[in-house]
Design a protein around this motif. Structure first.
Motif, PDB file in Angstrom:
ATOM      1  N   ASN A   1       0.828  -1.199   0.000  1.00  0.00           N
ATOM      2  CA  ASN A   1       0.000   0.000   0.000  1.00  0.00           C
ATOM      3  C   ASN A   1       0.868   1.257   0.000  1.00  0.00           C
ATOM      4  O   ASN A   1       0.554   2.241  -0.680  1.00  0.00           O
ATOM      5  N   LEU A   2       1.976   1.228   0.747  1.00  0.00           N
ATOM      6  CA  LEU A   2       2.891   2.357   0.733  1.00  0.00           C
ATOM      7  C   LEU A   2       3.470   2.551  -0.659  1.00  0.00           C
ATOM      8  O   LEU A   2       3.585   3.682  -1.152  1.00  0.00           O
ATOM      9  N   LEU A   3       3.817   1.448  -1.302  1.00  0.00           N
ATOM     10  CA  LEU A   3       4.442   1.507  -2.616  1.00  0.00           C
ATOM     11  C   LEU A   3       3.467   1.972  -3.692  1.00  0.00           C
ATOM     12  O   LEU A   3       3.761   2.884  -4.467  1.00  0.00           O
TER      13      LEU A   3
ATOM     14  N   CYS B   1       5.013   3.421   8.148  1.00  0.00           N
ATOM     15  CA  CYS B   1       4.242   4.079   7.080  1.00  0.00           C
ATOM     16  C   CYS B   1       3.631   5.380   7.577  1.00  0.00           C
ATOM     17  O   CYS B   1       3.683   6.419   6.902  1.00  0.00           O
ATOM     18  N   TYR B   2       3.056   5.328   8.773  1.00  0.00           N
ATOM     19  CA  TYR B   2       2.395   6.504   9.340  1.00  0.00           C
ATOM     20  C   TYR B   2       3.381   7.655   9.527  1.00  0.00           C
ATOM     21  O   TYR B   2       3.118   8.796   9.123  1.00  0.00           O
ATOM     22  N   LEU B   3       4.530   7.364  10.132  1.00  0.00           N
ATOM     23  CA  LEU B   3       5.518   8.413  10.381  1.00  0.00           C
ATOM     24  C   LEU B   3       6.102   8.954   9.078  1.00  0.00           C
ATOM     25  O   LEU B   3       6.325  10.163   8.946  1.00  0.00           O
ATOM     26  N   LEU B   4       6.360   8.067   8.128  1.00  0.00           N
ATOM     27  CA  LEU B   4       6.911   8.510   6.847  1.00  0.00           C
ATOM     28  C   LEU B   4       5.933   9.420   6.113  1.00  0.00           C
ATOM     29  O   LEU B   4       6.325  10.454   5.557  1.00  0.00           O
ATOM     30  N   LEU B   5       4.658   9.064   6.126  1.00  0.00           N
ATOM     31  CA  LEU B   5       3.663   9.811   5.361  1.00  0.00           C
ATOM     32  C   LEU B   5       3.293  11.138   6.016  1.00  0.00           C
ATOM     33  O   LEU B   5       2.761  12.022   5.352  1.00  0.00           O
ATOM     34  N   ARG B   6       3.574  11.285   7.307  1.00  0.00           N
ATOM     35  CA  ARG B   6       3.271  12.547   7.975  1.00  0.00           C
ATOM     36  C   ARG B   6       4.321  13.624   7.692  1.00  0.00           C
ATOM     37  O   ARG B   6       4.094  14.795   7.992  1.00  0.00           O
ATOM     38  N   GLY B   7       5.445  13.235   7.151  1.00  0.00           N
ATOM     39  CA  GLY B   7       6.509  14.198   6.893  1.00  0.00           C
ATOM     40  C   GLY B   7       6.512  14.711   5.470  1.00  0.00           C
ATOM     41  O   GLY B   7       5.584  14.489   4.685  1.00  0.00           O
TER      42      GLY B   7
END
Length: 343
Positions: free
Chosen positions: A67-69, A190-196
């Motif tokens: 899903n991240l990809l 995923c959550y931390l990466l997408l918040r930045g």
């Protein structure tokens, strides 16, 4: 004070911009309680239940990485089984060198990152459908290379060394906790990466690559970051599969069914939502348990459910929940509210 400044201040005071809604904060507390309960399960339930949950955690991790990809990076791959296999065989190889298998799981993730760097240089030369097919071909190339290595068991596979001396109950509990940690790391990562800033760049690239590039976003860098992170998480999941099954077979671990499972779970749960793989894995796992005795009809029914979800639920089950309730367990955007409207 100028008129424009006064209007700007009044406009800012008229809205309340927050990272998370109150419902998100309350659900975060509930999620923490669930995690504590899940961590305590080896003490209160039989081992067959925790063994089953290990498979569930692996599916959540794999789906979260896909899903991240694809859901956030726009990279639709059907070759993620390449990193499942590399991660699995990395644990086998490291265990043969004397590394404790449980400690080998994070090292397997790093190994997958090393392999993913040159793989990305090749795969990123392709676009769209060619990228999807190309990743599948790359996965097959990796499988053929592994089969030729006699030290890894060749075509017949190989057993895992280093766990035979552990008490079965302790081994089962340790495997369960490692699998749970994998799920927490992949979902939380995923959550931390997408918040930045990387997350904002990814979503801009996914929505319109040309416009994102024109806005100054390094498209290739953003794609490579998400590709490497996805490879690491997928490889760690492959490592957990190995310590759970105590052996690995190249045809099984490099099978395209792993990518099919990831895609199905994400489509059912909701692509582009961090929560999607969690809900999709629950549905997929339940269907898998209920329909496993129906032979080939099991796959037919799964396919029918997937087609129905793609046709009538483009946002997946979590998209439906989000539209109806506004609930977000992992908010990666911003909420703009009227301060006078309590929610």
């Amino acid at each position: 004070m100028s008129l424009s400044q006064l209007l700007t201040e009044r406009a800012a005071a008229a809205v309340d911009v927050r990272r998370a809604a109150r419902t998100s904060k309350a659900s975060g507390g509930a999620l923490l309680a669930v995690v504590v309960l899940l961590a305590a399960l080896p003490y209160v339930v039989f081992s067959d239940i925790t063994d089953t949950l290990v498979n569930f955690y692996v599916l959540v991790a794999l789906a979260s990485m896909w899903n991240l990809l694809a859901g956030f990076g726009g990279l639709v791959s059907v070759g993620q089984q390449a990193f499942v296999g590399i991660g699995a065989y990395s644990v086998i190889a490291l265990a043969d060198l004397g590394v404790q298998p449980y400690l080998a799981v994070p090292l397997a993730a790093l190994t997958c990152v090393v392999f993913a760097v040159p793989t990305s240089w090749l795969a990123f030369r392709l676009r769209g459908d060619y990228f999807a097919v190309g990743t599948w071909v790359i996965a097959e190339v990796y499988r053929l290379l592994v089969v030729r290595v006699d030290a890894l068991g060749g075509a017949s596979g190989k057993g895992l060394a280093g766990l035979s001396g552990l008490d079965p109950a302790l081994r089962g509990a340790l495997t369960y906790w490692v699998a749970l940690a994998l799920t927490l790391a992949t979902v939380g990562g995923c959550y931390l990466l997408l918040r930045g800033r990387v997350g904002l760049s990814l979503m801009a690239v996914r929505d319109e690559e040309t416009a994102a590039s024109a806005a100054g976003i390094d498209v290739t860098r953003a794609k490579r970051i998400v590709y490497l992170v996805s490879a690491a998480g997928t490889g760690a999941a492959g490592g957990v599969i190995t310590i759970s099954s105590l052996s690995v077979n190249p045809d099984a671990i490099f099978n395209v069914q792993w990518s099919a499972y990831m895609i199905f779970i994400v489509v059912i749960g909701g692509i582009g939502f961090v929560e999607g793989p969690l809900l999709g894995a629950v549905v997929f796992f339940a269907l898998q348990q209920l329909l496993a005795d129906y032979g080939s009809w099991y796959l037919v029914l799964l396919g029918a459910v997937g087609i129905a979800a793609a046709r009538w639920l483009p946002g997946g089950l979590w998209g439906l929940v989000r539209d109806r309730t506004g609930l977000s367990l992992f908010p990666v955007g911003y909420y703009v509210r009227d301060p006078g409207h309590a929610r």
